[in-house]
Design a protein around this motif. Structure first.
Motif, PDB file in Angstrom:
ATOM      1  N   LEU A  90      11.066  49.977  88.025  1.00 61.06           N
ATOM      2  CA  LEU A  90      10.551  48.794  88.735  1.00 61.06           C
ATOM      3  C   LEU A  90       8.861  49.046  88.287  1.00 61.06           C
ATOM      4  CD1 LEU A  90      10.847  49.319  91.979  1.00 61.06           C
ATOM      5  CD2 LEU A  90       9.945  51.973  92.101  1.00 61.06           C
ATOM      6  N   ARG A  91       8.109  49.391  87.977  1.00 59.15           N
ATOM      7  CA  ARG A  91       7.072  49.182  87.746  1.00 59.15           C
ATOM      8  C   ARG A  91       7.225  48.269  86.920  1.00 59.15           C
ATOM      9  NH1 ARG A  91       7.364  54.064  84.509  1.00 59.15           N
ATOM     10  NH2 ARG A  91       6.247  55.716  85.856  1.00 59.15           N
ATOM     11  N   ARG A  92       7.848  47.584  86.245  1.00 65.09           N
ATOM     12  CA  ARG A  92       7.844  46.222  85.383  1.00 65.09           C
ATOM     13  C   ARG A  92       7.503  44.876  86.661  1.00 65.09           C
ATOM     14  NH1 ARG A  92      12.475  46.501  81.948  1.00 65.09           N
ATOM     15  NH2 ARG A  92      10.919  47.960  81.036  1.00 65.09           N
ATOM     16  N   GLU A  93       8.825  45.119  87.516  1.00 67.53           N
ATOM     17  CA  GLU A  93       8.944  44.594  88.606  1.00 67.53           C
ATOM     18  C   GLU A  93       7.810  44.417  89.443  1.00 67.53           C
ATOM     19  OE1 GLU A  93      11.868  45.215  91.729  1.00 67.53           O
ATOM     20  OE2 GLU A  93      10.418  43.864  92.899  1.00 67.53           O
ATOM     21  N   VAL A  94       7.072  45.166  89.817  1.00 61.22           N
ATOM     22  CA  VAL A  94       5.967  45.514  90.846  1.00 61.22           C
ATOM     23  C   VAL A  94       4.191  45.357  89.527  1.00 61.22           C
ATOM     24  CG1 VAL A  94       3.741  46.812  92.094  1.00 61.22           C
ATOM     25  CG2 VAL A  94       6.144  47.433  91.278  1.00 61.22           C
ATOM     26  N   PHE A 147       9.453  57.845  88.986  1.00 57.28           N
ATOM     27  CA  PHE A 147       9.104  56.714  89.644  1.00 57.28           C
ATOM     28  C   PHE A 147       9.829  56.123  90.565  1.00 57.28           C
ATOM     29  CE2 PHE A 147       7.135  52.761  90.067  1.00 57.28           C
ATOM     30  CZ  PHE A 147       5.199  52.986  90.406  1.00 57.28           C
ATOM     31  N   GLY A 148       9.607  56.227  91.888  1.00 55.02           N
ATOM     32  CA  GLY A 148      10.518  54.955  92.991  1.00 55.02           C
ATOM     33  C   GLY A 148      11.417  55.777  93.375  1.00 55.02           C
ATOM     34  N   ILE A 149      11.623  57.743  93.663  1.00 59.76           N
ATOM     35  CA  ILE A 149      11.631  58.500  94.598  1.00 59.76           C
ATOM     36  C   ILE A 149      11.217  59.039  95.157  1.00 59.76           C
ATOM     37  CG2 ILE A 149      13.687  59.405  94.602  1.00 59.76           C
ATOM     38  CD1 ILE A 149      15.417  58.590  92.166  1.00 59.76           C
ATOM     39  N   SER A 170      20.710  55.685  87.421  1.00 62.01           N
ATOM     40  CA  SER A 170      20.751  54.919  86.191  1.00 62.01           C
ATOM     41  C   SER A 170      21.017  53.455  86.737  1.00 62.01           C
ATOM     42  CB  SER A 170      21.645  54.871  85.056  1.00 62.01           C
ATOM     43  OG  SER A 170      22.876  55.239  85.639  1.00 62.01           O
ATOM     44  N   ASN A 171      21.939  52.979  87.991  1.00 53.79           N
ATOM     45  CA  ASN A 171      21.891  52.230  88.604  1.00 53.79           C
ATOM     46  C   ASN A 171      21.029  51.987  89.725  1.00 53.79           C
ATOM     47  OD1 ASN A 171      24.488  51.623  87.419  1.00 53.79           O
ATOM     48  ND2 ASN A 171      25.492  52.657  88.964  1.00 53.79           N
ATOM     49  N   MET A 172      20.157  52.797  89.821  1.00 58.66           N
ATOM     50  CA  MET A 172      18.722  52.373  91.064  1.00 58.66           C
ATOM     51  C   MET A 172      17.987  51.671  89.661  1.00 58.66           C
ATOM     52  SD  MET A 172      19.070  55.510  92.399  1.00 58.66           S
ATOM     53  CE  MET A 172      17.864  55.582  93.906  1.00 58.66           C
ATOM     54  N   LYS A 173      17.252  51.042  90.960  1.00 58.33           N
ATOM     55  CA  LYS A 173      15.908  50.430  90.386  1.00 58.33           C
ATOM     56  C   LYS A 173      14.630  51.054  90.037  1.00 58.33           C
ATOM     57  CE  LYS A 173      13.977  45.872  89.107  1.00 58.33           C
ATOM     58  NZ  LYS A 173      13.440  44.406  89.318  1.00 58.33           N
ATOM     59  N   ILE A 174      14.609  52.044  89.085  1.00 58.07           N
ATOM     60  CA  ILE A 174      13.210  52.965  89.170  1.00 58.07           C
ATOM     61  C   ILE A 174      12.605  53.786  88.081  1.00 58.07           C
ATOM     62  CG2 ILE A 174      14.837  54.757  90.776  1.00 58.07           C
ATOM     63  CD1 ILE A 174      15.559  56.302  88.476  1.00 58.07           C
ATOM     64  N   LYS A 231      -4.737  46.861  90.091  1.00 55.46           N
ATOM     65  CA  LYS A 231      -4.560  46.488  88.526  1.00 55.46           C
ATOM     66  C   LYS A 231      -3.852  45.885  87.895  1.00 55.46           C
ATOM     67  CE  LYS A 231      -5.421  51.232  87.436  1.00 55.46           C
ATOM     68  NZ  LYS A 231      -5.656  52.215  86.807  1.00 55.46           N
ATOM     69  N   VAL A 232      -3.748  44.856  87.336  1.00 53.19           N
ATOM     70  CA  VAL A 232      -1.955  43.790  86.977  1.00 53.19           C
ATOM     71  C   VAL A 232      -1.579  45.398  86.327  1.00 53.19           C
ATOM     72  CG1 VAL A 232      -1.438  42.357  85.154  1.00 53.19           C
ATOM     73  CG2 VAL A 232      -4.085  42.052  86.494  1.00 53.19           C
ATOM     74  N   GLU A 233      -1.677  46.333  85.698  1.00 56.18           N
ATOM     75  CA  GLU A 233      -0.751  46.895  84.990  1.00 56.18           C
ATOM     76  C   GLU A 233      -0.701  48.347  85.668  1.00 56.18           C
ATOM     77  OE1 GLU A 233       0.893  46.862  81.548  1.00 56.18           O
ATOM     78  OE2 GLU A 233      -0.059  44.294  81.835  1.00 56.18           O
ATOM     79  N   ARG A 234      -0.220  47.707  87.097  1.00 52.88           N
ATOM     80  CA  ARG A 234      -0.228  49.039  88.054  1.00 52.88           C
ATOM     81  C   ARG A 234       0.994  49.785  87.783  1.00 52.88           C
ATOM     82  NH1 ARG A 234      -0.991  48.618  94.293  1.00 52.88           N
ATOM     83  NH2 ARG A 234      -0.100  50.832  94.497  1.00 52.88           N
TER      84      ARG A 234
END
Lengths: 125, 481
Positions: A69-73, A23-25, A61-65, A114-117
């Motif tokens: 990333l889900r948590r940030e969104v 997720f995120g790549i 492991s250094n990337m926000k994935i 949704k909030v839990e996107r």
């Protein structure tokens, strides 16, 4: 099987494809990562050297994935909601956020807003 | 179709009716009524056709537009991995059904550079065929599979090429050893790759050291591994897997020379090699350890540059692929120029004249018209060189609105000057005599069933766009088979 950032991939998987399972790549990011480590676009996971696999894992492991990333969104959406904004409310109701009509064709909004996107993510080994 | 009555009589003659095939048995059945066919005709109409579909039952949905969930029936065994590619790349060099051409003479070490060959079809000897196959000089698109064995027409361009070989060999005795560079250009199907193959044949027969890059596209298309070359400024990229494979081809094609030659320098390799090793062992080292293949190639090149070694023939097909950005990406996600790939750069350095072949030799690059990406600087340079040959007063100008690839222009700048060593060989149409020679060869191989006379040759020669050899083969051989 090759172990890449907490996930197992069969040796015949393309490196590009295996990176894009996270997720995120997407295409652009995976291209960047592969260029950084000089992996050609058609490389299979099995053909990677051990050092390259380690480098890739370190990079990922250094990337926000994935869950970060889900948590940030989700946090962004929750902030909107907690402030009581219109956008937050629309998210909470699962309706279009940016002024689209709601008479027809809002399935995408129903699915995504949704909030839990982003969901919980698949469980990885 | 014979009248059915004959068939019926014929079938009555047969002793065992059951021995007949199903179609015959259908004719057997109305035996009782052979005076009139009407009763049998009515009978067949009344009879219920086998396998006819009953009307649907009430309450059963008959229209089913949804795709069935079951996968389609297994369509037989799928080809094994790599099988289809092997099939696609298969090179067939002989056809047992074609006739042997008795008058066909072989090329040999003595006669390969002879000008007497002009306009004759000559066979390629067996071991040279093997060597050519090893360096992948034969292409699937060429018509080798039509003939009994590989043979080539020594057209005027081939003789021109032979003359260059002779010039290089003549200069080998003197101090100034010559490096001649040529680009083969011409229309589609005009025989550029075959001319390149003829060049390779000459190289093998004259016992030169031959290095052939079979297709520049394979090098730049980003299908093999790449890695930055340490301490290179600006960064160059090695292709270990490809280079190891190239070393293998070199070893197979030039095995005899490599086996009998011992190392005379101490190469700087990441893997130890005994002092007294032969060059074959050096090359084998590179094959076995792809990560050392580029240093091995460099070491091999140093060895070949020592005095007393044979002249070198460097060849590449599909030149325009080497004259643009490759599909590879650098670490900062910028495209890598093909000239930054070590193998291409090695070739281009010798093509442009930046480096000389110390023992003399020939650098040949062939363009392609069927698989060539745009390389404006290359096309322009070739145009200029052709114009210089034809009409030196009328040199085309570079279109200033086109963006120029400065590196390519720089590497081809000798084409714009009066340099004897770098030029273009324009591969044009055959003359009528050459066309006649090759068509007689077609006829003798049993592929062309027509008397080869002047009228016929002229007709085919014109149909083939003034003797374009690929079209000539198509109109006279392929369209008939």
């Amino acid at each position: 099987m090759v172990f890449l950032n907490g996930s197992n991939f069969t040796e015949a998987t393309l490196v590009k494809r295996s990176l894009e399972t996270f997720f995120g790549i997407g295409p652009k990011v995976s291209q960047g990562i592969m260029a950084k480590f000089h992996i050609h676009p058609w490389a299979k996971v099995g053909s990677l050297k051990n050092a390259t696999v380690m480098d890739l894992t370190a990079e990922l492991s250094n990337m926000k994935i994935e869950n970060d990333l889900r948590r940030e969104v989700q946090d962004n959406i929750r902030r909107l909601k907690d402030m009581g904004t219109y956008r937050g409310r629309r998210h909470a109701m699962g309706l279009p956020v940016r002024g689209q009509r709601t008479r027809t064709q809002i399935t995408t909004a129903r699915r995504l807003n949704k909030v839990e996107r982003g969901g919980q993510g698949q469980t990885r080994l | 179709m014979p009248p059915s009555i004959c068939l019926r009589n014929f079938s009555r003659l047969s002793i065992d009716a059951a021995a007949h095939s199903s179609s015959a048995s259908r004719l057997l059945h109305p035996r009782a009524a052979f005076f009139s066919t009407s009763s049998t005709r009515y009978a067949t109409v009344a009879a219920k056709r086998k396998g006819s579909v009953l009307p649907p039952k009430k309450g059963v949905k008959s229209l089913n537009t949804k795709k069935s969930k079951k996968a389609a029936a297994d369509a037989g065994k799928r080809p094994a991995q790599g099988e289809r590619k092997a099939q696609r790349k298969r090179i067939v060099l002989s056809n047992n059904n074609a006739l042997e051409v008795s008058s066909l003479k072989d090329l040999g070490k003595e006669n390969v550079l002879s000008e007497q060959n002009e306009g004759k079809v000559m066979g390629i000897p067996g071991d040279t065929v093997d060597a050519l196959r090893d360096v992948e000089a034969f292409k699937t698109t060429q018509g080798w599979s039509l003939f009994r064995r590989p043979a080539v027409l020594m057209r005027k361009e081939a003789v021109q090429l032979a003359r260059l070989f002779k010039e290089v060999e003549d200069s080998a005795a003197g101090q100034q050893k010559r490096t001649i560079r040529r680009i083969l250009s011409g229309d589609r199907k005009s025989g550029k790759s075959t001319l390149l193959l003829q060049g390779l044949t000459m190289g093998f027969l004259r016992e030169w050291f031959v290095i052939n890059l079979p297709e520049a596209q394979d090098i730049v298309s980003a299908h093999t591994e790449y890695a930055p070359l340490p301490d290179s400024q600006p960064t160059q990229y090695t292709q270990d897997e490809y280079t190891a494979n190239l070393l293998q081809q070199i070893q197979k094609a030039n095995g005899a020379f490599l086996l009998e030659t011992k190392l005379s320098t101490t190469p700087n390799l990441p893997i130890p090699l005994p002092e007294t090793a032969t060059l074959k062992e050096l090359v084998a080292l590179g094959q076995a350890n792809p990560e050392a293949s580029w240093p091995v190639f460099v070491a091999l090149w140093n060895e070949l540059s020592q005095p007393g070694r044979p002249p070198i023939l460097l060849a590449v097909d599909g030149l325009s692929h080497a004259m643009r950005n490759s599909e590879y990406l650098s670490a900062d996600v910028k495209p890598v120029h093909a000239h930054d790939l070590t193998l291409i750069r090695h070739f281009i350095d010798h093509l442009s004249g930046a480096k000389k072949l110390p023992n003399g030799g020939l650098v040949l690059g062939s363009t392609s018209q069927s698989n060539s990406p745009k390389a404006a600087a290359l096309d322009y340079s070739i145009e200029v060189a052709e114009a210089r040959q034809k009409s030196p007063d009328d040199i085309p100008q570079w279109n200033p609105y086109k963006s120029v690839d400065a590196r390519v222009m720089e590497s081809l700048k000798d084409l714009h000057t009066d340099n004897k060593n770098f030029d273009v060989i324009k591969v044009g149409g055959l003359t009528k005599e050459e066309a006649r020679a090759i068509m007689e060869y077609y006829a003798e191989s049993g592929l062309l069933r027509h008397t080869v006379n002047d009228g016929f040759v002229t007709e085919k020669w014109s149909l083939a766009g003034m003797g374009n050899i690929g079209e000539l083969e198509r109109t006279s051989v392929r369209l008939r088979i």
